[in-house]
Design a protein around this motif. Structure first.
Motif, PDB file in Angstrom:
ATOM      1  N   ARG A  44       1.012  -1.032   0.187  1.00 54.72           N
ATOM      2  CA  ARG A  44      -0.224   0.048   0.003  1.00 54.72           C
ATOM      3  C   ARG A  44       0.927   1.285   0.120  1.00 54.72           C
ATOM      4  O   ARG A  44       0.450   2.224  -0.564  1.00 54.72           O
ATOM      5  CB  ARG A  44      -1.012  -0.162   1.331  1.00 54.72           C
ATOM      6  CG  ARG A  44      -2.372  -0.722   0.879  1.00 54.72           C
ATOM      7  CD  ARG A  44      -2.764  -1.159   2.455  1.00 54.72           C
ATOM      8  NE  ARG A  44      -3.314   0.064   3.000  1.00 54.72           N
ATOM      9  CZ  ARG A  44      -3.606   0.083   4.173  1.00 54.72           C
ATOM     10  NH1 ARG A  44      -3.641  -0.892   4.872  1.00 54.72           N
ATOM     11  NH2 ARG A  44      -4.086   1.105   4.797  1.00 54.72           N
ATOM     12  N   SER A  45       1.917   1.214   0.643  1.00 56.54           N
ATOM     13  CA  SER A  45       2.799   2.642   0.915  1.00 56.54           C
ATOM     14  C   SER A  45       3.759   2.668  -0.229  1.00 56.54           C
ATOM     15  O   SER A  45       3.719   3.797  -0.858  1.00 56.54           O
ATOM     16  CB  SER A  45       3.429   2.528   2.398  1.00 56.54           C
ATOM     17  OG  SER A  45       4.336   1.507   2.154  1.00 56.54           O
ATOM     18  N   GLY A  47       4.031   0.646  -3.067  1.00 49.57           N
ATOM     19  CA  GLY A  47       3.485   0.662  -4.426  1.00 49.57           C
ATOM     20  C   GLY A  47       4.308  -0.543  -5.053  1.00 49.57           C
ATOM     21  O   GLY A  47       5.425  -0.869  -5.295  1.00 49.57           O
ATOM     22  N   GLN A 160       0.643  15.605  -6.727  1.00 46.09           N
ATOM     23  CA  GLN A 160       0.219  14.280  -7.797  1.00 46.09           C
ATOM     24  C   GLN A 160      -0.358  14.615  -9.104  1.00 46.09           C
ATOM     25  O   GLN A 160       0.034  14.117 -10.010  1.00 46.09           O
ATOM     26  CB  GLN A 160      -1.055  13.643  -6.974  1.00 46.09           C
ATOM     27  CG  GLN A 160      -0.796  12.051  -7.277  1.00 46.09           C
ATOM     28  CD  GLN A 160      -1.796  11.263  -6.266  1.00 46.09           C
ATOM     29  OE1 GLN A 160      -2.582  11.770  -5.565  1.00 46.09           O
ATOM     30  NE2 GLN A 160      -1.896   9.822  -6.526  1.00 46.09           N
ATOM     31  N   ASP A 251       7.004   5.424  -4.306  1.00 45.99           N
ATOM     32  CA  ASP A 251       5.838   5.924  -4.704  1.00 45.99           C
ATOM     33  C   ASP A 251       5.190   7.182  -4.099  1.00 45.99           C
ATOM     34  O   ASP A 251       4.576   8.087  -4.761  1.00 45.99           O
ATOM     35  CB  ASP A 251       4.484   4.937  -5.088  1.00 45.99           C
ATOM     36  CG  ASP A 251       4.678   4.598  -6.465  1.00 45.99           C
ATOM     37  OD1 ASP A 251       5.498   4.869  -7.342  1.00 45.99           O
ATOM     38  OD2 ASP A 251       3.892   3.881  -6.697  1.00 45.99           O
ATOM     39  N   TYR A 252       5.488   7.152  -2.844  1.00 47.02           N
ATOM     40  CA  TYR A 252       4.640   8.139  -1.996  1.00 47.02           C
ATOM     41  C   TYR A 252       5.303   9.534  -1.741  1.00 47.02           C
ATOM     42  O   TYR A 252       4.648  10.465  -1.161  1.00 47.02           O
ATOM     43  CB  TYR A 252       4.377   7.581  -0.525  1.00 47.02           C
ATOM     44  CG  TYR A 252       5.835   7.044   0.020  1.00 47.02           C
ATOM     45  CD1 TYR A 252       6.663   7.780   0.539  1.00 47.02           C
ATOM     46  CD2 TYR A 252       5.716   5.640   0.400  1.00 47.02           C
ATOM     47  CE1 TYR A 252       7.719   7.251   1.193  1.00 47.02           C
ATOM     48  CE2 TYR A 252       6.711   5.173   1.038  1.00 47.02           C
ATOM     49  CZ  TYR A 252       7.651   5.898   1.369  1.00 47.02           C
ATOM     50  OH  TYR A 252       8.925   5.338   2.265  1.00 47.02           O
ATOM     51  N   TYR A 253       6.305   9.885  -2.664  1.00 46.09           N
ATOM     52  CA  TYR A 253       6.920  11.062  -2.602  1.00 46.09           C
ATOM     53  C   TYR A 253       6.307  12.109  -3.273  1.00 46.09           C
ATOM     54  O   TYR A 253       5.557  11.975  -4.247  1.00 46.09           O
ATOM     55  CB  TYR A 253       8.491  11.035  -2.884  1.00 46.09           C
ATOM     56  CG  TYR A 253       9.294  10.384  -1.946  1.00 46.09           C
ATOM     57  CD1 TYR A 253       9.537  11.071  -0.691  1.00 46.09           C
ATOM     58  CD2 TYR A 253       9.775   9.000  -2.004  1.00 46.09           C
ATOM     59  CE1 TYR A 253      10.456  10.591   0.359  1.00 46.09           C
ATOM     60  CE2 TYR A 253      10.360   8.399  -0.959  1.00 46.09           C
ATOM     61  CZ  TYR A 253      10.921   9.138   0.144  1.00 46.09           C
ATOM     62  OH  TYR A 253      11.599   8.724   1.164  1.00 46.09           O
ATOM     63  N   CYS A 254       6.257  13.423  -2.722  1.00 46.40           N
ATOM     64  CA  CYS A 254       5.787  14.687  -3.604  1.00 46.40           C
ATOM     65  C   CYS A 254       6.678  15.813  -3.171  1.00 46.40           C
ATOM     66  O   CYS A 254       7.241  15.754  -2.056  1.00 46.40           O
ATOM     67  CB  CYS A 254       4.383  14.930  -3.280  1.00 46.40           C
ATOM     68  SG  CYS A 254       4.175  15.367  -1.535  1.00 46.40           S
ATOM     69  N   TYR A 277       6.346  13.360   1.568  1.00 48.31           N
ATOM     70  CA  TYR A 277       5.211  12.448   1.312  1.00 48.31           C
ATOM     71  C   TYR A 277       4.241  12.565   2.177  1.00 48.31           C
ATOM     72  O   TYR A 277       3.698  11.827   2.841  1.00 48.31           O
ATOM     73  CB  TYR A 277       5.732  10.937   1.782  1.00 48.31           C
ATOM     74  CG  TYR A 277       6.434  10.948   3.188  1.00 48.31           C
ATOM     75  CD1 TYR A 277       5.566  10.692   4.408  1.00 48.31           C
ATOM     76  CD2 TYR A 277       7.690  10.907   3.762  1.00 48.31           C
ATOM     77  CE1 TYR A 277       6.056  10.576   5.570  1.00 48.31           C
ATOM     78  CE2 TYR A 277       8.124  10.886   4.934  1.00 48.31           C
ATOM     79  CZ  TYR A 277       7.335  10.573   5.946  1.00 48.31           C
ATOM     80  OH  TYR A 277       7.626  10.530   7.244  1.00 48.31           O
ATOM     81  N   GLY A 279       1.138  12.323   1.015  1.00 45.00           N
ATOM     82  CA  GLY A 279       0.031  11.578   0.684  1.00 45.00           C
ATOM     83  C   GLY A 279      -0.098   9.999   1.433  1.00 45.00           C
ATOM     84  O   GLY A 279      -0.983   9.440   1.559  1.00 45.00           O
ATOM     85  N   LEU A 280       1.163   9.853   2.215  1.00 48.79           N
ATOM     86  CA  LEU A 280       1.246   8.538   2.920  1.00 48.79           C
ATOM     87  C   LEU A 280       0.352   8.199   3.996  1.00 48.79           C
ATOM     88  O   LEU A 280      -0.016   7.261   4.084  1.00 48.79           O
ATOM     89  CB  LEU A 280       2.863   8.433   3.281  1.00 48.79           C
ATOM     90  CG  LEU A 280       3.024   6.977   3.743  1.00 48.79           C
ATOM     91  CD1 LEU A 280       2.769   5.845   2.774  1.00 48.79           C
ATOM     92  CD2 LEU A 280       4.430   6.775   4.388  1.00 48.79           C
ATOM     93  N   GLU A 283      -2.981   7.189   2.831  1.00 49.94           N
ATOM     94  CA  GLU A 283      -2.817   6.107   2.300  1.00 49.94           C
ATOM     95  C   GLU A 283      -2.896   5.034   3.150  1.00 49.94           C
ATOM     96  O   GLU A 283      -3.397   3.792   2.931  1.00 49.94           O
ATOM     97  CB  GLU A 283      -1.409   5.987   1.376  1.00 49.94           C
ATOM     98  CG  GLU A 283      -1.494   4.828   0.528  1.00 49.94           C
ATOM     99  CD  GLU A 283      -2.432   4.716  -0.667  1.00 49.94           C
ATOM    100  OE1 GLU A 283      -2.718   5.782  -1.258  1.00 49.94           O
ATOM    101  OE2 GLU A 283      -2.934   3.679  -1.099  1.00 49.94           O
TER     102      GLU A 283
END
Ligand code: ATP
Ligand code: MG
Length: 414
Positions: A44-45, A47, A160, A251-254, A277, A279-280, A283
């Motif tokens: 889930r985290s 990806g 995103q 995946d969870y970086y922004c 991150y 969104g984590l 998520e």
């Protein structure tokens, strides 16, 4: 997977101590999570399209038929623990962790299947200034260990939505050049095209110099944020280099993504990697909360340090002893001295005095205490100063009655 031997562990201790002090001063608290997690946490985290989840995890069924995974990184576990214990109800979290991570990678210099990370995670910290604070903790830490030739590489991954628009353009661009890509990158075009930017293949790297960059797809908010981060880094006089191809593997970086690299590390050049991150937490089932963190690869850090911090500690006392009575007395004495917080090496070889003295010298002890049959019988201890820097014209041997504890300790602490 490698062993950390006694010759190396002293340097590990020194580095860990320096880091703990730094974290304490910066207001971070330690969190320790289990090495083993339910596999789903990482699916889930991190990806499924990432290398870590796709091909690097140590995953197995336990006896209760649950799919378990040895943690490949720390962030997911920390966020899980924070949510599980409701820590965010108490406000912002500034946490650090350390320990082994497991990834089934091709072992090579700077790349192992069990390796160690020390990292921080900050939850609930939003502003671009917090990005810079977090980066500065990593930067100052590595600098305080005496490292030179460090480069801070910086990029923004935007929001995103920014990434979605960019992703479409990038896929098109890559598809037009599909035949020129290396085989790993070919597989990624559809599932994880951004990751191709990070390809270690030289031909792909050369090709990508002309690829569209995410920087051109940022919304206003993202670019303002990125500018604010750069200004704050400049204010702190932390030099950085913008690398538009820097993407994090997970995946969870922004927004802010960064790496600290060293030219001394060869092709595994990154000693610290991190980023934002936001969104984590959501998520993983929490309410939307921002996050930022980094992790330092300890083995790569050790490679950079060489043995510059392995100065090691020598015992205060080396206990030379020979003969039945002497050995018994030495055992008692060693224990009592350790109770006084002195570091004591007890020779338990039963070998000749000559050999024992050689070992005493070699281990760098400040004092040798000698107990032979004579000393055991007369209730005396022979003290020999091994201080190398002591003036040789001074006496360096002393006889002390073993009942006179105060005098003994005075000598040994001098
Ligand atoms: P790389 O691009 O080198 O594979 P990564 O992006 O997979 O790194 P992260 O997941 O961000 O790395 O981990 C942070 C740091 O942990 C890396 O910068 C590196 O110093 C260290 N690290 C990661 N994987 C390994 C490994 N297999 N062996 C040793 N150190 C590692
Ligand atoms: Mg990797």
């Amino acid at each position: 997977m490698v062993d950390i031997l006694p010759t190396q562990s002293q340097q590990w201790h020194a580095v860990e101590l320096a880091m703990r002090e730094q974290f304490y001063r910066a207001g971070f608290q330690e969190i320790r999570t289990p090495l083993l997690e339910v596999t789903d946490l990482f699916l889930r985290s991190i990806g499924e399209a990432t290398d870590v989840v796709g091909k690097e995890m140590y995953t197995f069924s336990d006896r209760g038929n649950r799919s378990c995974t040895l943690r490949p990184e720390g962030t997911a576990s920390v966020v899980r623990a924070v949510l599980e214990h409701g820590l965010l109800n108490q406000g912002q979290q500034r946490l650090w962790y350390s320990g082994p991570m497991f990834r089934y990678e091709r072992p090579q210099s700077g790349r192992q299947r069990q390796f160690h990370q020390i990292g921080v995670e900050c939850l609930g910290m939003d502003s671009p200034l917090s990005d810079v604070e977090v980066i500065s903790v990593a930067w100052d830490l590595l600098k305080s260990l005496g490292l030179k030739d460090l480069v801070l590489e910086l990029n923004t991954l935007g929001t995103q939505e920014d990434r979605l628009t960019y992703r479409k353009q990038l896929i098109e661009w890559l598809q037009d050049r599909f035949e020129l890509l290396d085989s790993d990158s070919k597989k990624r075009v559809e599932i994880n095209p951004l990751r191709i930017l990070d390809s270690k293949d030289p031909n792909t790297q050369a090709l990508l110099l002309d690829a569209p960059t995410l920087g051109n797809f940022l919304c206003n908010e993202s670019s303002e944020r990125f500018t604010a981060v750069q200004l704050a880094l400049k204010a702190l006089e932390i030099p950085f280099k913008i690398n538009p191809r820097l993407v994090r593997g997970l995946d969870y970086y922004c927004h802010t993504a960064f790496e600290i690299t060293s030219s001394q590390l060869g092709s595994q050049a990154t000693v610290c990697g991190g980023g934002r991150y936001d969104g984590l937490v959501r998520e993983l089932g929490g309410t939307s909360t921002s996050g930022i963190g980094w992790a330092i690869g300890m083995e790569r850090l050790m490679m950079l340090l060489g043995d510059s911090m392995s100065g090691g500690s020598s015992p205060d006392v080396y206990l030379v002893n020979r003969g039945d009575e002497a050995e018994k007395k030495a055992l008692v004495l060693a224990r009592r001295l350790r109770g006084e917080r002195l570091a004591v090496q007890l020779d338990s070889s039963g070998g000749s005095f000559g050999k024992q003295f050689k070992r005493a010298d070699r281990c760098g002890a400040s004092w040798a205490i000698v107990i032979g049959d004579n000393e055991a019988r007369s209730g005396q201890l022979r003290l020999k100063s091994l201080h190398r820097d002591r003036d040789s014209s001074n006496a360096n041997e002393f006889i002390v009655p073993d009942s006179d504890w105060d005098i003994l300790l005075t000598y040994l602490r001098s």
